[in-house]
Scaffold this active site. Structure first.
Site, PDB file in Angstrom:
ATOM      1  N   GLY A  46       4.336  -6.575  -2.535  1.00 58.21           N
ATOM      2  CA  GLY A  46       3.572  -7.815  -2.531  1.00 58.21           C
ATOM      3  C   GLY A  46       4.394  -8.895  -3.195  1.00 58.21           C
ATOM      4  N   GLN A  51       6.610 -16.688  -7.396  1.00 56.22           N
ATOM      5  CA  GLN A  51       7.696 -15.769  -7.743  1.00 56.22           C
ATOM      6  C   GLN A  51       9.031 -16.164  -7.122  1.00 56.22           C
ATOM      7  OE1 GLN A  51       5.245 -12.072  -6.746  1.00 56.22           O
ATOM      8  NE2 GLN A  51       6.582 -11.368  -8.394  1.00 56.22           N
ATOM      9  N   CYS A  90       5.995  -5.155 -11.220  1.00 53.14           N
ATOM     10  CA  CYS A  90       6.085  -6.486 -10.636  1.00 53.14           C
ATOM     11  C   CYS A  90       7.554  -6.888 -10.562  1.00 53.14           C
ATOM     12  CB  CYS A  90       5.308  -7.474 -11.509  1.00 53.14           C
ATOM     13  SG  CYS A  90       5.363  -9.170 -10.944  1.00 53.14           S
ATOM     14  N   LEU A  91       7.955  -7.458  -9.451  1.00 52.77           N
ATOM     15  CA  LEU A  91       9.353  -7.886  -9.300  1.00 52.77           C
ATOM     16  C   LEU A  91       9.736  -8.924 -10.350  1.00 52.77           C
ATOM     17  CD1 LEU A  91       9.637  -8.182  -5.401  1.00 52.77           C
ATOM     18  CD2 LEU A  91      10.453  -6.320  -6.854  1.00 52.77           C
ATOM     19  N   HIS A 132      -3.423  -8.222  -7.644  1.00 52.70           N
ATOM     20  CA  HIS A 132      -2.214  -8.530  -8.427  1.00 52.70           C
ATOM     21  C   HIS A 132      -1.603  -9.858  -7.963  1.00 52.70           C
ATOM     22  CE1 HIS A 132       1.782  -7.144 -10.301  1.00 52.70           C
ATOM     23  NE2 HIS A 132       2.125  -8.191  -9.562  1.00 52.70           N
ATOM     24  N   GLU A 133      -1.502 -10.036  -6.655  1.00 52.55           N
ATOM     25  CA  GLU A 133      -0.877 -11.263  -6.125  1.00 52.55           C
ATOM     26  C   GLU A 133      -1.755 -12.491  -6.373  1.00 52.55           C
ATOM     27  OE1 GLU A 133       2.118 -10.840  -5.634  1.00 52.55           O
ATOM     28  OE2 GLU A 133       2.039  -8.669  -5.376  1.00 52.55           O
ATOM     29  N   HIS A 136      -1.263 -13.827  -9.732  1.00 57.97           N
ATOM     30  CA  HIS A 136      -0.063 -14.658  -9.863  1.00 57.97           C
ATOM     31  C   HIS A 136      -0.390 -16.140  -9.638  1.00 57.97           C
ATOM     32  CE1 HIS A 136       3.448 -12.150 -10.545  1.00 57.97           C
ATOM     33  NE2 HIS A 136       3.106 -11.300  -9.595  1.00 57.97           N
TER      34      HIS A 136
HETATM   35 CO    CO Z   1       3.791  -9.376  -9.367  1.00 61.30          CO
END
Ligand code: CO
Length: 153
Positions: A46, A51, A90-91, A132-133, A136
């Site tokens: 995701g 990000q 998470c990236l 989660h997204e 963000h």
């Molecule tokens: Co994330």
């Protein structure tokens, strides 16, 4: 098409509330392409636009049952039920994983790249990714929500 450098924790853009998309034009299509390329290279499941440094309410998520990446613009959770703990990473937070409590089932509505209404009824992993997204877009990271595990002796 381009791969972007993923913004990591400590950068203010990850803490800002992302802006609602009002124009559904080629720039959004391009943004989505770039997000998909970046997520693929980074092997994520995701990604949210902040990000890659774009403060807009745009997310992509891997939908396992269809084996494809879906996109939602201006996503909103309109129904939610159940809760479960699960591992997340998470990236934007390299090298860290933790257990986070999420709704088991959610109904998310929003728009596609052309501004058409879309909705996804999600459960399990897909529901977790969407939550989660969407976090963000509010400037919330999973590390804010990690549930400390009980120490067994
Ligand atoms: Co994330």
């Amino acid at each position: 098409m381009a791969v972007y450098q993923v913004v990591t924790i400590g950068d203010q853009i990850l803490r800002d509330k992302a802006k609602t998309v009002t124009k559904f034009d080629d720039r959004i299509i391009k943004l989505l392409d770039n997000m998909k390329d970046t997520m693929e290279l980074e092997e994520g499941v995701g990604l949210a636009a902040p990000q890659i440094g774009i403060s807009k309410r745009v997310i992509i998520a891997f939908k396992e049952d269809e084996d494809k990446v879906i996109e939602i613009i201006n996503p909103e959770i309109i129904e939610a039920s159940g809760e479960e703990l699960g591992d997340e990473g998470c990236l934007s937070v390299p090298g860290q994983v933790g257990k986070v409590k999420r709704y088991t089932d959610v109904l998310v509505k929003g728009k596609d790249a052309r501004g058409n209404d879309v909705e996804y009824r999600a459960s399990g992993m897909f529901a977790r990714i969407l939550q989660h997204e969407i976090d963000h877009l509010e400037g919330v990271l999973f590390v804010d929500k990690i549930v400390k595990e009980e120490i067994k002796e």
